[in-house]
Design an enzyme around this catalytic site. Structure first.
Site, PDB file in Angstrom:
ATOM      1  N   ASP A 181      -3.567 -17.787   2.643  1.00 48.63           N
ATOM      2  CA  ASP A 181      -4.905 -18.525   1.987  1.00 48.63           C
ATOM      3  C   ASP A 181      -5.346 -19.547   3.054  1.00 48.63           C
ATOM      4  OD1 ASP A 181      -2.478 -19.849   1.708  1.00 48.63           O
ATOM      5  OD2 ASP A 181      -2.973 -20.492  -0.480  1.00 48.63           O
TER       6      ASP A 181
ATOM      7  N   ASP B  13     -11.166  -7.794   7.809  1.00 43.63           N
ATOM      8  CA  ASP B  13     -12.561  -7.665   7.248  1.00 43.63           C
ATOM      9  C   ASP B  13     -13.397  -9.219   7.421  1.00 43.63           C
ATOM     10  OD1 ASP B  13     -12.650  -5.129   6.380  1.00 43.63           O
ATOM     11  OD2 ASP B  13     -13.557  -5.501   4.523  1.00 43.63           O
TER      12      ASP B  13
ATOM     13  N   ASP C 188      -5.646  -6.157   5.977  1.00 37.07           N
ATOM     14  CA  ASP C 188      -6.721  -5.485   5.267  1.00 37.07           C
ATOM     15  C   ASP C 188      -7.873  -6.320   5.160  1.00 37.07           C
ATOM     16  OD1 ASP C 188      -8.289  -3.385   4.330  1.00 37.07           O
ATOM     17  OD2 ASP C 188      -7.345  -3.463   2.548  1.00 37.07           O
TER      18      ASP C 188
ATOM     19  N   TYR D 212       0.749  -1.113  -0.178  1.00 34.04           N
ATOM     20  CA  TYR D 212      -0.092   0.051   0.020  1.00 34.04           C
ATOM     21  C   TYR D 212       0.857   1.372  -0.085  1.00 34.04           C
ATOM     22  CZ  TYR D 212      -4.146  -2.916   1.180  1.00 34.04           C
ATOM     23  OH  TYR D 212      -5.010  -3.898   0.921  1.00 34.04           O
TER      24      TYR D 212
HETATM   25  C1  IPM Z   1      -9.101  -0.374   6.101  1.00 39.94           C
HETATM   26  C2  IPM Z   1      -9.723   0.305   4.743  1.00 39.94           C
HETATM   27  C3  IPM Z   1      -8.599   1.146   4.191  1.00 39.94           C
HETATM   28  C4  IPM Z   1      -7.354   0.189   4.188  1.00 39.94           C
HETATM   29  C5  IPM Z   1      -8.849   1.587   2.556  1.00 39.94           C
HETATM   30  C6  IPM Z   1     -10.207   2.534   2.969  1.00 39.94           C
HETATM   31  C7  IPM Z   1      -7.654   2.553   2.302  1.00 39.94           C
HETATM   32  O1  IPM Z   1     -10.172  -0.633   3.968  1.00 39.94           O
HETATM   33  O2  IPM Z   1      -9.002   0.463   6.994  1.00 39.94           O
HETATM   34  O3  IPM Z   1      -9.157  -1.264   6.297  1.00 39.94           O
HETATM   35  O4  IPM Z   1      -7.353  -0.569   3.015  1.00 39.94           O
HETATM   36  O5  IPM Z   1      -6.305   0.275   4.809  1.00 39.94           O
HETATM   37 MG    MG Z   2     -10.144  -2.444   4.672  1.00 40.25          MG
END
Ligand code: IPM
Ligand code: MG
Length: 357
Positions: free
Chosen positions: A224, A252, A248, A143
């Site tokens: 994975d 989620d 990231d 990133y």
């Molecule tokens: C998060 C979000 C961010 C990231 C995006 C919005 C840039 O997905 O905080 O996880 O990828 O870090």
């Molecule tokens: Mg994210």
């Protein structure tokens, strides 16, 4: 009386709706502990694009730097989706993390007992317990690496680079092991060392750091496999240590397992006590301004802020206990509503929490 300057970034979508409630809760808890919070509101994300044509104005960075901590709502929305990469609202987040040196992102995922039924996983899996912490490296890797879009032999080509040095891996590994020492003393380091050089360096370095924490059990998993294990047996995880991109994605997934992403807070921190605190969920533009968003993740982010940046753990516990009481009393926002509970809006939920403090 103690005084703290707190930078507040409501951002976009439901950001302003939920941050309003968190600020009220902090103010109330401040009164209880003879502490005054001087909130300074600044813009970032789409909000700042609309006002200044720039997702992260210098003033925002400066105000954050001169504060004790930052409380952030959420940024982004379809309105700004067609902007070029460097001008998008998300840039503000990456820019803030980078400018403030917030290399450690702590994202707890825990299933609240009363919200168990919200999890998409089977009861028998959830009943084994889900209480994990993703420790994500936040200002390195792909990133932040070299990137570009160019023509190669007449073909449009784009690239991004995953790059870590030993020092970057060491400091985030220390964060993970230190967190584990306060928890169940287990670290799972996640990489793709069967393919990536950056992951092989990651693994070697984590093994080195682990020697300083003999009480912590360390294992390594490929990313994975981790994605699979998280839904198969989430109870096996305590602290998950990983790089920026894997963190990231996996955070989620971990938050989805709890079924109540509207409840999850996160912190982005560095060695000193400074940090930025925000809900794990996004800006949910479709329900912005409708007074139906769940403010609890934002309120719990404020609790994290009190604990980590201001050393006010008792106040943090008060907020967490207030949230649990309100849930136990059967109040729910739309996202966590089930039959037999009482549906309330954003402001009402904030007020209910406030009353418990
Ligand atoms: C998060 C979000 C961010 C990231 C995006 C919005 C840039 O997905 O905080 O996880 O990828 O870090
Ligand atoms: Mg994210």
């Amino acid at each position: 009386m103690k005084e703290f300057k707190i930078a507040v970034i409501p951002g976009d979508g439901i950001g302003p709706d939920i941050i309003r409630e968190a600020v009220k809760v902090m103010t109330k808890v401040g009164e209880k502990y003879d502490t005054k919070f001087n909130f300074v509101e600044v813009k970032a994300g789409g909000d700042a694009i609309d006002a200044y044509g720039n997702p992260l104005p210098q003033e925002t960075i400066d105000e954050c730097k001169s504060s004790e901590a930052v409380l952030l709502g959420a940024v982004g929305g379809p309105k700004w989706d067609n902007l070029e990469g460097s001008k998008r609202p998300e840039r503000a987040l990456l820019g803030l993390r980078g400018a403030l040196g917030l290399y450690a992102n702590l994202r707890p995922a825990k299933v609240y007992n009363v919200l168990k039924s919200a999890s998409p996983l089977k009861d028998e899996i959830i009943d084994e317990g889900v209480d994990l912490l993703v420790v994500r490296e936040l200002i390195g890797g792909i990133y932040f690496g070299d990137r570009g879009t160019e023509e190669v032999n007449g073909v449009e080509t784009a690239y991004d680079t995953e790059k870590y040095n030993v020092d970057e891996v060491k400091r985030i590994a220390h964060s993970a092991f230190k967190s584990a020492m306060k928890r169940r003393k287990k670290v799972t380091s996640v990489d793709k060392a069967n393919v990536l050089d950056a992951s092989r360096l990651w693994r070697k370095t984590v093994n080195e750091v682990a020697k300083e924490y003999p009480e912590v059990e360390l294992n390594h998993l490929y990313v994975d496999n981790t994605a699979m294990q998280l839904v198969r047996k989430p109870s096996q995880f305590d602290v998950i240590l990983t790089n920026n991109i894997f963190g990231d994605i996996l955070s989620d997934e971990a938050s989805m397992i709890t079924g109540s992403i509207g409840m999850l807070a996160s912190s982005s921190i560095r060695e000193d006590s400074f940090g930025m605190y925000e809900p794990i969920h996004g800006s949910a533009p479709d329900i912005a301004g409708m007074d139906i968003a769940n403010p609890l993740a934002q309120i719990l982010s404020a609790a994290m802020l009190l604990e980590y940046s201001l050393n006010m753990s008792e106040a943090a516990r008060d907020i967490e206990a207030a949230v649990e009481k309100v849930l136990n009393a059967g109040y729910r926002t739309a996202d966590i509503y089930v039959e037999g509970t009482e549906k309330v809006g954003t402001t009402e939920m904030g007020k209910l929490v406030l009353e418990q403090i």
